[in-house]
Design a protein around this motif. Structure first.
Motif, PDB file in Angstrom:
ATOM      1  N   THR A  53       0.822  -1.220   0.000  1.00  0.00           N
ATOM      2  CA  THR A  53       0.000   0.000   0.000  1.00  0.00           C
ATOM      3  C   THR A  53       0.852   1.265   0.000  1.00  0.00           C
ATOM      4  O   THR A  53       0.342   2.339   0.327  1.00  0.00           O
ATOM      5  CB  THR A  53      -0.932  -0.002   1.224  1.00  0.00           C
ATOM      6  N   ARG A  54       2.114   1.146  -0.376  1.00  0.00           N
ATOM      7  CA  ARG A  54       3.007   2.308  -0.323  1.00  0.00           C
ATOM      8  C   ARG A  54       2.405   3.498  -1.088  1.00  0.00           C
ATOM      9  O   ARG A  54       1.815   3.334  -2.159  1.00  0.00           O
ATOM     10  CB  ARG A  54       4.383   1.959  -0.887  1.00  0.00           C
ATOM     11  N   GLY A  55       2.558   4.673  -0.482  1.00  0.00           N
ATOM     12  CA  GLY A  55       2.076   5.883  -1.121  1.00  0.00           C
ATOM     13  C   GLY A  55       0.619   6.197  -0.856  1.00  0.00           C
ATOM     14  O   GLY A  55       0.122   7.253  -1.263  1.00  0.00           O
ATOM     15  N   ARG A  56      -0.099   5.311  -0.167  1.00  0.00           N
ATOM     16  CA  ARG A  56      -1.523   5.523   0.072  1.00  0.00           C
ATOM     17  C   ARG A  56      -1.832   5.994   1.493  1.00  0.00           C
ATOM     18  O   ARG A  56      -2.973   6.305   1.827  1.00  0.00           O
ATOM     19  CB  ARG A  56      -2.303   4.240  -0.237  1.00  0.00           C
ATOM     20  N   GLY A  57      -0.793   6.052   2.342  1.00  0.00           N
ATOM     21  CA  GLY A  57      -0.969   6.601   3.677  1.00  0.00           C
ATOM     22  C   GLY A  57      -1.903   5.819   4.570  1.00  0.00           C
ATOM     23  O   GLY A  57      -2.573   6.403   5.437  1.00  0.00           O
ATOM     24  N   ILE A  58      -1.980   4.514   4.408  1.00  0.00           N
ATOM     25  CA  ILE A  58      -2.885   3.701   5.216  1.00  0.00           C
ATOM     26  C   ILE A  58      -2.216   3.375   6.547  1.00  0.00           C
ATOM     27  O   ILE A  58      -1.122   2.805   6.578  1.00  0.00           O
ATOM     28  CB  ILE A  58      -3.280   2.410   4.474  1.00  0.00           C
ATOM     29  N   ASP A 367       2.553  -7.730 -27.298  1.00  0.00           N
ATOM     30  CA  ASP A 367       3.878  -7.804 -26.675  1.00  0.00           C
ATOM     31  C   ASP A 367       4.248  -6.473 -26.038  1.00  0.00           C
ATOM     32  O   ASP A 367       4.884  -6.433 -24.981  1.00  0.00           O
ATOM     33  CB  ASP A 367       4.945  -8.148 -27.724  1.00  0.00           C
ATOM     34  N   VAL A 368       3.888  -5.386 -26.710  1.00  0.00           N
ATOM     35  CA  VAL A 368       4.212  -4.035 -26.251  1.00  0.00           C
ATOM     36  C   VAL A 368       2.895  -3.329 -25.921  1.00  0.00           C
ATOM     37  O   VAL A 368       2.051  -3.150 -26.802  1.00  0.00           O
ATOM     38  CB  VAL A 368       4.991  -3.254 -27.324  1.00  0.00           C
ATOM     39  N   SER A 369       2.711  -2.943 -24.676  1.00  0.00           N
ATOM     40  CA  SER A 369       1.457  -2.318 -24.262  1.00  0.00           C
ATOM     41  C   SER A 369       1.229  -1.022 -25.025  1.00  0.00           C
ATOM     42  O   SER A 369       2.164  -0.277 -25.326  1.00  0.00           O
ATOM     43  CB  SER A 369       1.474  -2.049 -22.757  1.00  0.00           C
ATOM     44  N   ARG A 370      -0.030  -0.752 -25.294  1.00  0.00           N
ATOM     45  CA  ARG A 370      -0.400   0.404 -26.088  1.00  0.00           C
ATOM     46  C   ARG A 370      -0.456   1.663 -25.227  1.00  0.00           C
ATOM     47  O   ARG A 370      -0.539   1.595 -24.002  1.00  0.00           O
ATOM     48  CB  ARG A 370      -1.749   0.174 -26.786  1.00  0.00           C
ATOM     49  N   PRO A 371      -0.441   2.848 -25.838  1.00  0.00           N
ATOM     50  CA  PRO A 371      -0.409   4.094 -25.062  1.00  0.00           C
ATOM     51  C   PRO A 371      -1.620   4.208 -24.132  1.00  0.00           C
ATOM     52  O   PRO A 371      -2.750   3.954 -24.537  1.00  0.00           O
ATOM     53  CB  PRO A 371      -0.461   5.180 -26.147  1.00  0.00           C
ATOM     54  N   GLY A 372      -1.362   4.564 -22.892  1.00  0.00           N
ATOM     55  CA  GLY A 372      -2.441   4.782 -21.934  1.00  0.00           C
ATOM     56  C   GLY A 372      -3.052   3.530 -21.355  1.00  0.00           C
ATOM     57  O   GLY A 372      -3.981   3.617 -20.542  1.00  0.00           O
ATOM     58  N   ASP A 373      -2.560   2.369 -21.747  1.00  0.00           N
ATOM     59  CA  ASP A 373      -3.138   1.108 -21.291  1.00  0.00           C
ATOM     60  C   ASP A 373      -2.991   0.967 -19.776  1.00  0.00           C
ATOM     61  O   ASP A 373      -1.905   1.114 -19.229  1.00  0.00           O
ATOM     62  CB  ASP A 373      -2.430  -0.044 -22.007  1.00  0.00           C
ATOM     63  N   CYS A 374      -4.100   0.681 -19.100  1.00  0.00           N
ATOM     64  CA  CYS A 374      -4.117   0.356 -17.674  1.00  0.00           C
ATOM     65  C   CYS A 374      -3.623   1.504 -16.781  1.00  0.00           C
ATOM     66  O   CYS A 374      -2.909   1.288 -15.793  1.00  0.00           O
ATOM     67  CB  CYS A 374      -3.317  -0.913 -17.393  1.00  0.00           C
ATOM     68  N   GLU A 375      -4.043   2.706 -17.116  1.00  0.00           N
ATOM     69  CA  GLU A 375      -3.717   3.862 -16.278  1.00  0.00           C
ATOM     70  C   GLU A 375      -4.321   3.696 -14.885  1.00  0.00           C
ATOM     71  O   GLU A 375      -5.429   3.185 -14.732  1.00  0.00           O
ATOM     72  CB  GLU A 375      -4.270   5.138 -16.918  1.00  0.00           C
ATOM     73  N   ASN A 376      -3.600   4.142 -13.875  1.00  0.00           N
ATOM     74  CA  ASN A 376      -4.136   4.215 -12.526  1.00  0.00           C
ATOM     75  C   ASN A 376      -4.853   5.551 -12.373  1.00  0.00           C
ATOM     76  O   ASN A 376      -4.246   6.610 -12.541  1.00  0.00           O
ATOM     77  CB  ASN A 376      -3.016   4.083 -11.495  1.00  0.00           C
ATOM     78  N   ALA A 377      -6.161   5.495 -12.063  1.00  0.00           N
ATOM     79  CA  ALA A 377      -6.962   6.716 -12.011  1.00  0.00           C
ATOM     80  C   ALA A 377      -6.453   7.680 -10.952  1.00  0.00           C
ATOM     81  O   ALA A 377      -6.607   8.897 -11.092  1.00  0.00           O
ATOM     82  CB  ALA A 377      -8.419   6.355 -11.739  1.00  0.00           C
ATOM     83  N   ARG A 378      -5.830   7.169  -9.895  1.00  0.00           N
ATOM     84  CA  ARG A 378      -5.365   8.020  -8.805  1.00  0.00           C
ATOM     85  C   ARG A 378      -3.956   8.535  -9.038  1.00  0.00           C
ATOM     86  O   ARG A 378      -3.639   9.695  -8.755  1.00  0.00           O
ATOM     87  CB  ARG A 378      -5.414   7.222  -7.488  1.00  0.00           C
ATOM     88  N   LEU A 379      -3.089   7.692  -9.587  1.00  0.00           N
ATOM     89  CA  LEU A 379      -1.667   8.036  -9.713  1.00  0.00           C
ATOM     90  C   LEU A 379      -1.286   8.591 -11.075  1.00  0.00           C
ATOM     91  O   LEU A 379      -0.228   9.199 -11.223  1.00  0.00           O
ATOM     92  CB  LEU A 379      -0.816   6.796  -9.418  1.00  0.00           C
ATOM     93  N   GLY A 380      -2.122   8.350 -12.097  1.00  0.00           N
ATOM     94  CA  GLY A 380      -1.749   8.772 -13.434  1.00  0.00           C
ATOM     95  C   GLY A 380      -0.654   7.881 -13.998  1.00  0.00           C
ATOM     96  O   GLY A 380      -0.544   6.698 -13.644  1.00  0.00           O
ATOM     97  N   PHE A 381       0.167   8.439 -14.858  1.00  0.00           N
ATOM     98  CA  PHE A 381       1.184   7.635 -15.545  1.00  0.00           C
ATOM     99  C   PHE A 381       2.560   7.830 -14.904  1.00  0.00           C
ATOM    100  O   PHE A 381       3.059   8.942 -14.787  1.00  0.00           O
ATOM    101  CB  PHE A 381       1.263   8.023 -17.020  1.00  0.00           C
ATOM    102  N   ARG A 382       3.145   6.727 -14.509  1.00  0.00           N
ATOM    103  CA  ARG A 382       4.525   6.705 -14.022  1.00  0.00           C
ATOM    104  C   ARG A 382       5.366   5.908 -15.004  1.00  0.00           C
ATOM    105  O   ARG A 382       4.839   5.127 -15.795  1.00  0.00           O
ATOM    106  CB  ARG A 382       4.572   6.108 -12.626  1.00  0.00           C
TER     107      ARG A 382
END
Length: 390
Positions: A53-58, A367-382
């Motif tokens: 849960t790192r980064g979520r402050g739980i 083989d190569v994930s497409r742009p924006g695939d599986c974005e985290n709604a809270r964290l955005g793109f890392r």
């Protein structure tokens, strides 16, 4: 050798263009088995959950609410032992095929860590690495987060510009992954029918990990309308439909549905439903006398299977007064192990996409994930390996 790309970070030369399928042979010199990780003693439980849960402050008080699942089993998650068995099985199959490919193992959340695996592989002289993650489906936690952790591990190990890391495609509909589930459902249904339960009275529940609906909607390439649950939901439904359509007994008669388990978010956040226990509780009113619980979202019998299905779901079935059978996960089933090595050889040989095995219309996956695939709604793109930016 160029080992980093603005298009596909950390990619091999063959994957750096960003094409969805790499159809050029690549001389990989090591395989990295990447998994979730788990505690191996009571003192490990809270530190492990902090990592998860790192980064979520739980606070630790809330983590302890989950910790009791692990404490029930002595603070030991079975997942590390299962990965040791899987690593050994992969090594044996790789050796049987005469492939010169050492296997390293690293986890996202507990030792041995991914950065340690990459560091050891590099110290042993390996530079062109292929990563096999023990996760079959599209979602942030089961796909992109692995790719983020690969990028983070390489950077933390000081190997940026020194190694490349591609990733084996998601294998949700590879026949080697699906076959153990097919066998399990067929065996369970045959046994229940032999015990005198009519096929139409047997309900099959395909269970997978619930995820936030926002993450589900962002799973898979954005240019496709995947329907409810995004690509994550579509992939599970497609595999379940295939299994039921090819069931040797009771085909076309047995009712079935996709259900979810193990939600961990706050009540105010919508997650995928229905919950497996809620569905089981309502089965008697639908005429069910037995339920077959299929852990379709899981590759092995780790904590979510042992606690949420073998403990809570079985208790729900007992309270509902119906018989319940939980089918096996792939684990180290020979078909699964062989299928994983097939996927590795697929990348080594640059197998054309048109020749790659898959059992649903959704495959073979990229083989190569497409742009924006599986974005985290809270964290955005890392930063993430094995995919087009972002």
């Amino acid at each position: 050798m160029t080992v980093s790309s603005d298009t596909v970070p950390f990619a091999s030369a063959a994957a750096a263009s960003g094409a969805p399928f790499v159809e050029t042979p690549v001389a990989y010199d090591a395989l990295v088995l990447a998994s979730f990780g788990g505690p191996e003693g009571q003192d490990d439980v809270i530190p492990f959950l902090r990592n998860v849960t790192r980064g979520r402050g739980i606070p630790d008080e809330r983590l302890e609410e989950v910790a009791h699942h692990y404490r029930h089993f002595g603070g030991v998650s079975p997942i590390n032992g299962q990965n040791r068995e899987l690593k050994a099985a992969l090594e044996a199959e790789i050796a049987r095929r005469g492939l010169d490919l050492p296997v390293y193992w690293g986890n996202r959340n507990w030792g041995p860590y991914l950065d340690e695996a990459f560091a050891q592989a590099a110290a042993d002289g390996h530079r062109t690495l292929l990563v096999l993650a023990t996760s079959a489906y599209s979602s942030y936690s089961s796909d992109r987060q692995y790719r983020e952790d690969i990028a983070r591990a390489i950077t933390e190990a000081g190997l940026d510009q020194k190694v490349t890391a591609d990733k084996v495609r998601l294998f949700f509909d590879h026949p080697g992954f699906v076959a153990p589930f097919q066998e399990g459902v067929a065996d369970a249904v045959q046994q229940l029918i032999a015990d005198g339960i009519a096929a139409e009275k047997i309900h099959v529940l395909f269970s997978t990990h619930s995820i936030p609906t926002g993450d589900a909607e962002r799973s898979g390439p954005r240019d496709v309308d995947w329907g409810e649950g995004g690509a994550y939901g579509a992939q599970h439904r497609a595999v379940a439909e295939y299994i039921m359509a090819n069931l040797p007994v009771g085909g076309g008669v047995l009712p079935w549905e996709l259900v979810f388990q193990s939600r961990s978010g706050p009540p105010t956040q919508p997650w995928l439903e229905p919950d497996v226990n809620d569905v089981i509780a309502g089965l008697p009113s639908r005429g069910a006398q037995a339920v077959v619980i299929v852990p379709l979202g899981f590759v092995s019998d780790h904590m979510e299977v042992l606690w949420d299905l073998d403990t809570e779901a079985m208790q729900a079935a007992e309270e509902a007064g119906i018989r319940a059978v939980r089918t096996p996960t792939p684990g180290i089933h020979p078909s699964f192990v062989a299928g994983l090595v097939d996927l590795v050889e697929e990348r080594i040989s640059g197998m054309p996409a048109a020749e790659r095995p898959h059992v649903t219309p959704l495959g073979p996956w990229y083989d190569v994930s497409r742009p924006g695939d599986c974005e985290n709604a809270r964290l955005g793109f890392r930063p993430a390996a094995a995919g087009l930016v972002p």
